[in-house]
Design a protein around this motif. Structure first.
Motif, PDB file in Angstrom:
ATOM      1  N   PRO A  92      12.321  11.225 -22.230  1.00 22.79           N
ATOM      2  CA  PRO A  92      12.413  12.127 -21.144  1.00 22.79           C
ATOM      3  C   PRO A  92      12.969  11.798 -20.072  1.00 22.79           C
ATOM      4  N   GLN A  93      13.725  12.247 -19.333  1.00 17.87           N
ATOM      5  CA  GLN A  93      14.385  11.804 -18.088  1.00 17.87           C
ATOM      6  C   GLN A  93      13.304  11.555 -16.965  1.00 17.87           C
ATOM      7  N   ARG A  94      13.399  10.469 -16.179  1.00 15.75           N
ATOM      8  CA  ARG A  94      12.334  10.168 -15.128  1.00 15.75           C
ATOM      9  C   ARG A  94      12.847  10.113 -13.832  1.00 15.75           C
ATOM     10  N   VAL A  95      12.066  10.615 -12.920  1.00 16.40           N
ATOM     11  CA  VAL A  95      12.768  10.568 -11.411  1.00 16.40           C
ATOM     12  C   VAL A  95      11.723  10.048 -10.606  1.00 16.40           C
ATOM     13  N   ALA A  96      11.973   8.989  -9.580  1.00 14.86           N
ATOM     14  CA  ALA A  96      10.919   8.377  -8.798  1.00 14.86           C
ATOM     15  C   ALA A  96      10.602   9.401  -7.632  1.00 14.86           C
ATOM     16  N   LEU A  97       9.180   9.421  -7.489  1.00 16.75           N
ATOM     17  CA  LEU A  97       8.643   9.999  -6.274  1.00 16.75           C
ATOM     18  C   LEU A  97       8.885   9.060  -4.991  1.00 16.75           C
ATOM     19  N   PRO A  98       8.696   9.388  -3.915  1.00 21.15           N
ATOM     20  CA  PRO A  98       8.797   8.639  -2.777  1.00 21.15           C
ATOM     21  C   PRO A  98       7.894   7.332  -2.686  1.00 21.15           C
ATOM     22  N   VAL A 104       8.148  10.032 -12.680  1.00 16.41           N
ATOM     23  CA  VAL A 104       7.622  11.331 -13.293  1.00 16.41           C
ATOM     24  C   VAL A 104       8.813  11.862 -14.448  1.00 16.41           C
ATOM     25  N   ALA A 105       8.238  12.142 -15.281  1.00 19.32           N
ATOM     26  CA  ALA A 105       9.197  13.038 -16.472  1.00 19.32           C
ATOM     27  C   ALA A 105       9.647  14.373 -15.733  1.00 19.32           C
ATOM     28  N   VAL A 106      10.984  14.488 -15.870  1.00 13.63           N
ATOM     29  CA  VAL A 106      11.267  15.956 -15.444  1.00 13.63           C
ATOM     30  C   VAL A 106      12.038  16.869 -16.338  1.00 13.63           C
ATOM     31  N   THR A 107      12.071  17.876 -16.399  1.00  8.37           N
ATOM     32  CA  THR A 107      13.069  18.739 -17.257  1.00  8.37           C
ATOM     33  C   THR A 107      14.505  18.967 -16.173  1.00  8.37           C
ATOM     34  N   ASN A 108      14.478  18.695 -15.107  1.00  2.26           N
ATOM     35  CA  ASN A 108      15.620  18.471 -14.360  1.00  2.26           C
ATOM     36  C   ASN A 108      15.330  17.810 -12.967  1.00  2.26           C
ATOM     37  N   PRO A 109      16.208  17.041 -12.393  1.00  5.56           N
ATOM     38  CA  PRO A 109      15.983  16.333 -11.307  1.00  5.56           C
ATOM     39  C   PRO A 109      15.316  17.058 -10.262  1.00  5.56           C
ATOM     40  N   GLN A 110      15.670  18.578 -10.101  1.00  3.58           N
ATOM     41  CA  GLN A 110      15.276  19.389  -8.921  1.00  3.58           C
ATOM     42  C   GLN A 110      13.667  19.565  -9.185  1.00  3.58           C
ATOM     43  N   ASP A 111      13.163  19.083 -10.119  1.00  8.00           N
ATOM     44  CA  ASP A 111      11.628  19.583 -10.270  1.00  8.00           C
ATOM     45  C   ASP A 111      10.696  18.839  -9.331  1.00  8.00           C
ATOM     46  N   VAL A 112      11.358  17.515  -8.666  1.00  7.83           N
ATOM     47  CA  VAL A 112      10.217  17.053  -7.773  1.00  7.83           C
ATOM     48  C   VAL A 112      10.765  17.476  -6.337  1.00  7.83           C
ATOM     49  N   PHE A 161      -2.339  23.504 -18.739  1.00 11.73           N
ATOM     50  CA  PHE A 161      -1.875  24.460 -19.786  1.00 11.73           C
ATOM     51  C   PHE A 161      -0.219  24.745 -19.487  1.00 11.73           C
ATOM     52  N   GLU A 162       0.640  24.294 -20.446  1.00 12.03           N
ATOM     53  CA  GLU A 162       2.030  24.645 -20.328  1.00 12.03           C
ATOM     54  C   GLU A 162       2.423  24.954 -21.585  1.00 12.03           C
ATOM     55  N   PRO A 163       3.154  26.228 -21.908  1.00 14.06           N
ATOM     56  CA  PRO A 163       3.519  26.698 -23.186  1.00 14.06           C
ATOM     57  C   PRO A 163       4.839  26.218 -23.387  1.00 14.06           C
ATOM     58  N   ALA A 164       5.771  26.049 -22.400  1.00 19.64           N
ATOM     59  CA  ALA A 164       7.137  25.887 -22.754  1.00 19.64           C
ATOM     60  C   ALA A 164       7.496  24.385 -23.280  1.00 19.64           C
ATOM     61  N   ARG A 165       8.085  24.086 -24.353  1.00 23.37           N
ATOM     62  CA  ARG A 165       8.168  23.093 -24.988  1.00 23.37           C
ATOM     63  C   ARG A 165       8.591  21.904 -24.477  1.00 23.37           C
ATOM     64  N   ARG A 166       9.937  22.185 -23.780  1.00 21.99           N
ATOM     65  CA  ARG A 166      10.544  21.139 -23.033  1.00 21.99           C
ATOM     66  C   ARG A 166       9.579  20.404 -21.798  1.00 21.99           C
ATOM     67  N   THR A 167       9.166  21.538 -21.190  1.00 21.48           N
ATOM     68  CA  THR A 167       7.969  21.150 -19.902  1.00 21.48           C
ATOM     69  C   THR A 167       7.013  20.605 -20.455  1.00 21.48           C
ATOM     70  N   HIS A 168       6.251  20.904 -21.520  1.00 20.48           N
ATOM     71  CA  HIS A 168       5.099  20.519 -21.944  1.00 20.48           C
ATOM     72  C   HIS A 168       5.240  18.882 -22.343  1.00 20.48           C
ATOM     73  N   ALA A 169       6.329  18.666 -22.960  1.00 20.27           N
ATOM     74  CA  ALA A 169       6.778  17.178 -23.178  1.00 20.27           C
ATOM     75  C   ALA A 169       6.583  16.461 -21.991  1.00 20.27           C
ATOM     76  N   CYS A 170       7.096  16.893 -20.935  1.00 21.78           N
ATOM     77  CA  CYS A 170       7.205  16.077 -19.615  1.00 21.78           C
ATOM     78  C   CYS A 170       5.802  15.982 -19.319  1.00 21.78           C
ATOM     79  N   LEU A 171       5.182  17.060 -19.236  1.00 24.27           N
ATOM     80  CA  LEU A 171       3.566  17.190 -18.817  1.00 24.27           C
ATOM     81  C   LEU A 171       3.094  16.116 -19.573  1.00 24.27           C
TER      82      LEU A 171
END
Length: 262
Positions: free
Chosen positions: A8-14, A19-27, A78-88
């Protein structure tokens, strides 16, 4: 031979954590969790060893916030969305040893439901679709951020691009608590895009006394907000309802509920 799924794509927190993200905007929500958290009232009553049930966990930033604020807290996410669950799952394994993840939605009855998943706006994944409500809330967000006309036009062009719909398993909260042997929940957090009331209705009457605090994002559509507040009052909670500035003019509200003595 089946190829291994891509990392998964990962983006740094401050603070540097990746953190693994579905999109960079997640953070983008991370600062609001730490500076003026809508979950502050729920966190206030937590202590090490308590259990948080995180319904609609997305990639796990709220779970990470809970474990940061209360070391030793345990989270069922609990997270049912496949792509999002993989990041979780990736984030839990690397950053949150006290968090267990489940690939399921929660509702009033067990079974399956169709999930609507927007790849460009994965936080809006839901089993209770309402295009008009989604658009009303996104229009409010654009207004509140003062987004210019050209950016708005591009936003709406891409809003539903690549939308996916597929079946996901649905469990009840009653079944989860029974299966996990949980009788005391320090915090029930819900963020499921109009599916809040069915989650609450998935508890049996005798299980309610074991729920100490609830913080739910509730959409004020079809009487949903009033129904959630009435249910919580009937179960002995005091409640507070407020709206974050970003959603002013939209339907999204926060309901914070505390059982007296919690």
């Amino acid at each position: 031979m089946t190829a291994a799924p891509p990392e998964p794509q990962r983006v740094a927190l401050p603070d540097g954590r990746l953190v693994a993200v579905t999109n960079p905007q997640d953070v983008l929500v991370w600062p609001s969790l730490n500076e003026d958290s809508p979950y502050a009232d729920g966190i206030a009553g937590l202590r090490a060893g308590d259990i948080v049930v995180d319904v609609g966990a997305h990639i796990g930033l709220t779970a990470l916030h809970f474990t940061d604020q209360v070391p030793g807290v345990r989270v069922l996410a609990f997270e049912p969305a496949r792509r999002t669950h993989a990041c979780l799952a990736d984030n839990a394994a690397r950053l949150m040893p006290g968090v267990r993840v489940f690939a399921a939605a929660l509702g009033a009855e067990p079974g399956t439901a169709e999930l609507t998943f927007l790849p460009n706006h994965t936080m809006m994944a839901t089993i209770v679709s309402d295009d008009a409500d989604d658009e009303r809330n996104m229009a409010a967000v654009l207004d509140n951020f003062g987004v210019d006309d050209d950016t708005r036009e591009q936003f709406w062009r891409e809003f539903r691009e690549g939308a996916e719909r597929y079946p996901v398993p649905v469990r009840t909260l009653a079944d989860v608590l029974d299966t996990e042997g949980v009788t005391d929940v320090g915090l029930l957090k819900i963020d499921v895009e109009r599916g809040e009331l069915p989650v609450l209705r998935g508890l049996r009457a005798e299980q309610w006394t074991g729920i100490r605090r609830v913080v739910a994002e509730v959409h004020a559509v079809d009487g949903n907000l009033d129904a959630v507040v009435e249910l919580l009052h009937a179960q002995g909670f005091s409640t507070k309802v407020f709206q974050e500035d970003v959603f002013a003019g939209g339907s999204v509200h926060i309901v914070s509920a505390v059982r007296p003595g919690a």
